[in-house]
Design a protein around this motif. Structure first.
Motif, PDB file in Angstrom:
ATOM      1  N   GLY A 116       0.777  -1.235   0.000  1.00  0.00           N
ATOM      2  CA  GLY A 116       0.000   0.000   0.000  1.00  0.00           C
ATOM      3  C   GLY A 116       0.804   1.277   0.000  1.00  0.00           C
ATOM      4  O   GLY A 116       0.242   2.358   0.245  1.00  0.00           O
ATOM      5  N   LYS A 117       2.120   1.196  -0.283  1.00  0.00           N
ATOM      6  CA  LYS A 117       2.912   2.425  -0.358  1.00  0.00           C
ATOM      7  C   LYS A 117       2.444   3.286  -1.529  1.00  0.00           C
ATOM      8  O   LYS A 117       1.898   2.782  -2.514  1.00  0.00           O
ATOM      9  CB  LYS A 117       4.395   2.087  -0.529  1.00  0.00           C
ATOM     10  N   ASN A 118       2.694   4.593  -1.431  1.00  0.00           N
ATOM     11  CA  ASN A 118       2.185   5.508  -2.462  1.00  0.00           C
ATOM     12  C   ASN A 118       3.108   5.571  -3.670  1.00  0.00           C
ATOM     13  O   ASN A 118       4.191   4.970  -3.702  1.00  0.00           O
ATOM     14  CB  ASN A 118       1.946   6.903  -1.872  1.00  0.00           C
ATOM     15  N   GLU A 119       2.678   6.314  -4.696  1.00  0.00           N
ATOM     16  CA  GLU A 119       3.409   6.390  -5.962  1.00  0.00           C
ATOM     17  C   GLU A 119       4.838   6.880  -5.765  1.00  0.00           C
ATOM     18  O   GLU A 119       5.781   6.317  -6.345  1.00  0.00           O
ATOM     19  CB  GLU A 119       2.660   7.313  -6.926  1.00  0.00           C
ATOM     20  N   ALA A 120       5.016   7.916  -4.988  1.00  0.00           N
ATOM     21  CA  ALA A 120       6.360   8.472  -4.794  1.00  0.00           C
ATOM     22  C   ALA A 120       7.290   7.451  -4.154  1.00  0.00           C
ATOM     23  O   ALA A 120       8.461   7.314  -4.554  1.00  0.00           O
ATOM     24  CB  ALA A 120       6.276   9.733  -3.929  1.00  0.00           C
ATOM     25  N   GLU A 121       6.782   6.727  -3.159  1.00  0.00           N
ATOM     26  CA  GLU A 121       7.612   5.729  -2.471  1.00  0.00           C
ATOM     27  C   GLU A 121       7.984   4.574  -3.392  1.00  0.00           C
ATOM     28  O   GLU A 121       9.124   4.092  -3.383  1.00  0.00           O
ATOM     29  CB  GLU A 121       6.862   5.203  -1.244  1.00  0.00           C
ATOM     30  N   VAL A 122       7.031   4.123  -4.203  1.00  0.00           N
ATOM     31  CA  VAL A 122       7.298   3.007  -5.110  1.00  0.00           C
ATOM     32  C   VAL A 122       8.270   3.437  -6.211  1.00  0.00           C
ATOM     33  O   VAL A 122       9.195   2.691  -6.566  1.00  0.00           O
ATOM     34  CB  VAL A 122       5.984   2.465  -5.699  1.00  0.00           C
ATOM     35  N   LYS A 123       8.091   4.626  -6.747  1.00  0.00           N
ATOM     36  CA  LYS A 123       9.002   5.108  -7.789  1.00  0.00           C
ATOM     37  C   LYS A 123      10.423   5.281  -7.251  1.00  0.00           C
ATOM     38  O   LYS A 123      11.400   5.071  -7.984  1.00  0.00           O
ATOM     39  CB  LYS A 123       8.494   6.418  -8.377  1.00  0.00           C
ATOM     40  N   PHE A 152       4.387  -7.568 -13.679  1.00  0.00           N
ATOM     41  CA  PHE A 152       3.499  -6.714 -12.895  1.00  0.00           C
ATOM     42  C   PHE A 152       2.080  -7.268 -12.951  1.00  0.00           C
ATOM     43  O   PHE A 152       1.549  -7.536 -14.029  1.00  0.00           O
ATOM     44  CB  PHE A 152       3.525  -5.275 -13.418  1.00  0.00           C
ATOM     45  N   GLU A 153       1.481  -7.421 -11.769  1.00  0.00           N
ATOM     46  CA  GLU A 153       0.105  -7.903 -11.678  1.00  0.00           C
ATOM     47  C   GLU A 153      -0.910  -6.757 -11.694  1.00  0.00           C
ATOM     48  O   GLU A 153      -2.096  -6.985 -11.919  1.00  0.00           O
ATOM     49  CB  GLU A 153      -0.080  -8.703 -10.385  1.00  0.00           C
ATOM     50  N   HIS A 154      -0.441  -5.539 -11.433  1.00  0.00           N
ATOM     51  CA  HIS A 154      -1.313  -4.372 -11.387  1.00  0.00           C
ATOM     52  C   HIS A 154      -0.795  -3.332 -12.372  1.00  0.00           C
ATOM     53  O   HIS A 154       0.373  -2.938 -12.311  1.00  0.00           O
ATOM     54  CB  HIS A 154      -1.334  -3.758  -9.988  1.00  0.00           C
ATOM     55  N   VAL A 155      -1.660  -2.877 -13.266  1.00  0.00           N
ATOM     56  CA  VAL A 155      -1.225  -1.924 -14.284  1.00  0.00           C
ATOM     57  C   VAL A 155      -0.847  -0.580 -13.668  1.00  0.00           C
ATOM     58  O   VAL A 155      -0.023   0.145 -14.222  1.00  0.00           O
ATOM     59  CB  VAL A 155      -2.305  -1.758 -15.378  1.00  0.00           C
ATOM     60  N   GLU A 156      -1.425  -0.251 -12.532  1.00  0.00           N
ATOM     61  CA  GLU A 156      -1.058   1.000 -11.882  1.00  0.00           C
ATOM     62  C   GLU A 156       0.431   1.005 -11.546  1.00  0.00           C
ATOM     63  O   GLU A 156       1.159   1.950 -11.868  1.00  0.00           O
ATOM     64  CB  GLU A 156      -1.884   1.192 -10.612  1.00  0.00           C
ATOM     65  N   GLU A 157       0.899  -0.068 -10.904  1.00  0.00           N
ATOM     66  CA  GLU A 157       2.314  -0.138 -10.555  1.00  0.00           C
ATOM     67  C   GLU A 157       3.185  -0.235 -11.801  1.00  0.00           C
ATOM     68  O   GLU A 157       4.259   0.373 -11.869  1.00  0.00           O
ATOM     69  CB  GLU A 157       2.589  -1.332  -9.641  1.00  0.00           C
ATOM     70  N   ALA A 158       2.736  -0.976 -12.808  1.00  0.00           N
ATOM     71  CA  ALA A 158       3.502  -1.089 -14.053  1.00  0.00           C
ATOM     72  C   ALA A 158       3.665   0.279 -14.704  1.00  0.00           C
ATOM     73  O   ALA A 158       4.739   0.613 -15.229  1.00  0.00           O
ATOM     74  CB  ALA A 158       2.810  -2.058 -15.004  1.00  0.00           C
ATOM     75  N   SER A 159       2.614   1.081 -14.678  1.00  0.00           N
ATOM     76  CA  SER A 159       2.687   2.426 -15.267  1.00  0.00           C
ATOM     77  C   SER A 159       3.658   3.307 -14.483  1.00  0.00           C
ATOM     78  O   SER A 159       4.416   4.081 -15.076  1.00  0.00           O
ATOM     79  CB  SER A 159       1.295   3.065 -15.285  1.00  0.00           C
ATOM     80  N   TRP A 160       3.649   3.166 -13.157  1.00  0.00           N
ATOM     81  CA  TRP A 160       4.614   3.917 -12.353  1.00  0.00           C
ATOM     82  C   TRP A 160       6.044   3.513 -12.712  1.00  0.00           C
ATOM     83  O   TRP A 160       6.940   4.364 -12.804  1.00  0.00           O
ATOM     84  CB  TRP A 160       4.377   3.679 -10.861  1.00  0.00           C
TER      85      TRP A 160
END
Length: 409
Positions: A133-140, A163-171
């Motif tokens: 559940g970390k946010n976009e900035a932390e994952v990037k 990647f199982e989630h396109v949100e994370e793949a896009s990040w």
């Protein structure tokens, strides 16, 4: 057809230059599964500290894929993010460091790539931080730590894979694009889409809009399932009037009984998958169907050994104009069997025999299909929140009890 191994005329071409020219790019195969079987990777964490601890093993596998026909060597950096290297008691981040693992992976891949006409791709994959559940900035930030190494080592291009989630793949794509290098993105999804229900077509659109020049699928599903998913991705891009090169790197295991999350749900994963291994002739069929679908970056993932990659290269040799070095020891469609001492084996020295064979499993008490585990767990579920500490005995006990309950339903 030119001599075995081809020429070095395209050695200086980049990945997009090759694909834009209509060339077929052959990827490599699976590393974590292959090196686990060889005793260099631990199942469970699946992390690539072997780049530091056993570089000769990683180097040899790269070399075998190159000899088999791969003209892209991916750095062995799968799950090499800092958060994964310290996840659930993993010692790698503290005792070796993520930077050292990633640097060694780049050095090994670049060394072997110079032995042939191959490009080096630096790769990142999904992270425990996203699942927790970390946010976009932390994952990037996690992705950028690996990216810093890839830029320092000047790899040829970058891949966001598994990647199982396109949100994370896009990040991931957005972070990798900051390098200015070409980016490919592949998701480990089937025809049902990502774990939050985003369709394959929409996943492809979102990846291209994030900056990926090459999109597709890898891992989790067999060649047939992956090609069905690729067809949906292609249709999604066409409907959105977006252009991208297509890439496919499936499992080398038959998975017709898999659910949405793929082979990790199979009860045989990961230590009893061998009865499901695809044959080299299955791979011939896969390579031809992928090519006919318009895919020009064709490789493999878990379970794909060098002989599988050689099958891709041999099937597409008429289009490419040459055979790989490994074909020196492999007769076309088994024709070297004509040298065998036994007449019934010599009778198998023909394409028609192998193309039409239905291999037996030799397992009379085994079912042909399994019932996959379907726990319905995706990002946001409490059970997916990761931790630095090793999994406790109590946590394992709770999982064992849940598994018994699920199995009896």
């Amino acid at each position: 057809m030119t001599p075995v191994g081809g020429t070095s005329q395209s050695a200086k071409k980049g990945i997009l230059e090759r694909l834009d020219a209509g060339e077929i790019v052959i990827g490599d195969g699976g590393f974590v599964i292959a090196l686990e079987k060889r005793g260099y990777v631990k199942a469970g964490p699946w992390t690539p500290e072997a780049t530091v601890e056993h570089p000769e093993a990683v180097r040899q596998l790269h070399r075998e894929f190159l000899r088999a026909g791969s003209n892209v060597l991916q750095t062995f950096t799968f799950y090499a993010s800092d958060d994964k290297l310290e996840n659930r008691g993993n010692y790698v981040a503290e005792k070796i460091s993520g930077q050292r693992v990633n640097e060694a992976a780049c050095d090994i891949a670049k060394e072997v790539a110079q032995e042939g006409d191959a490009l080096v791709a630096g790769g990142v994959s999904q992270t425990p931080s996203y699942l927790s559940g970390k946010n976009e900035a932390e994952v990037k930030t996690i992705f950028r730590k690996q990216l810093d190494v890839f830029v320092k080592k000047n790899v040829d291009f970058l891949i966001a894979e598994y990647f199982e989630h396109v949100e994370e793949a896009s990040w991931a794509v957005e972070a990798l694009k900051e390098s200015g290098k070409p980016v490919a993105a592949t998701m480990c999804i089937g025809p049902e889409g990502d774990m939050h229900g985003v369709s394959p077509g929409e996943c492809a659109v979102r990846l291209v809009k994030a900056g990926a020049s090459i999109v597709g699928v890898n891992c989790h599903f067999d060649p047939n399932t992956c090609l069905r998913t690729m067809k949906l991705m292609k249709e999604g891009l066409e409907a959105a009037k977006l252009k991208a090169h297509l890439m496919s790197q499936p499992l080398a295991f038959h998975t017709p009984d898999c659910g949405k999350q793929g082979f990790i749900d199979l009860p045989e994963f990961p230590f009893a998958l061998e009865p499901r291994i695809v044959s080299r002739w299955d791979v011939h069929k896969y390579a031809r169907e992928a090519y006919n679908l318009g895919i020009r970056y064709i490789g493999g993932c878990c379970g794909f050994e060098p002989y599988h990659i050689r099958a891709i290269a041999e099937e597409l040799a008429p289009e490419r104009g040459f055979l790989p070095q490994a074909s020196e020891k492999h007769g076309n469609w088994g024709n070297a069997l004509s040298m065998h001492t036994k007449p019934w084996v010599r009778a198998r020295a023909r394409k028609e025999y192998w193309e039409n064979l239905l291999p037996a499993s030799g397992r009379p008490y085994c079912p042909s299909l399994s019932k996959p585990d379907d726990w319905g767990v995706a990002k946001g579920a409490a059970e997916l929140i990761q931790q630095k500490e090793a999994t406790s005995e109590q946590q394992l006990k709770e999982l064992f009890e849940k598994q018994k309950f699920k199995s009896n339903k």
